[in-house]
Design an enzyme around this catalytic site. Sequence first.
Site, PDB file in Angstrom:
ATOM      1  CG  ASP A 207      -1.897  -1.125   1.266  1.00 37.47           C
ATOM      2  OD1 ASP A 207      -2.166  -1.688   0.195  1.00 37.47           O
ATOM      3  OD2 ASP A 207      -2.382  -1.446   2.364  1.00 37.47           O
ATOM      4  CE  LYS A 208       0.546   8.441  -1.921  1.00 36.42           C
ATOM      5  NZ  LYS A 208      -0.407   9.458  -2.459  1.00 36.42           N
TER       6      LYS A 208
END
Length: 242
Positions: free
Chosen positions: A55-56
Amino acid sequence: MSIQILYQDEHLVAVHKPSGLLVHRSEIDRHETQFAVQIVRDQIGQRVYTLHRLDKPTSGILLFALSSDIARLMTEQFSANAVEKHYLAVVRGRIENPICIDYPLQEKLDKMTDAKAQKNKPPQEAITNIQTIATTELPYPVGRYPSTRYSLIKAIPKSGRKHQIRRHLKHIFHPIVGDTSYGDGKHNQFFREQFDCHRLLLMASHVSFMHPITQRKIIIEAGVDDVFTGIQEGLFAQCISH
């Protein structure tokens, strides 16, 4: 921008992705101009093939193949759950004992990128093992309690569902600090104000697998970044580890 390389041979490269960096271009974050795929490609001077995602807001180990054949062989390992991944996280509350979270998860679809995906699938099997590294209690009222407790944990997912660790920890009422999607806003704000921490406290710290060519076991470790180091020293340095 350059990115730290943790492992590289003629077939694979592993890097330490910082929090806030996308793995690749996304329609959801159109304003972003830097992506791990492009940075690593430019840094090593050859095409890379994404094997998995982070995930970012998650930092840590990101593994790429350097050819389509190696990508296919490694994807088979990932699909068979033969790649072991460990994550570090700081969560709300005290987790005293090892926990196996066996809780099926409904597939999460993005409105833009998964528009053609099949909807209303039954929940998919998802298992995450949790081990406590240290716990702490702070004399600060956050919410309705006069003090607040936190745990530094290791999470070992045995399946690869979207946002699995974040969703599983929310399910057992121990959300990850800094998680704006599944976390607790009061504790996130407390960490911003008290520790100047403005990120998700989740990082991929360990990846191990069988090398697809040499058949040797490869173990890759990522040291904690400055934010995690600060949190560990500030909250857990004097705690008794489990």
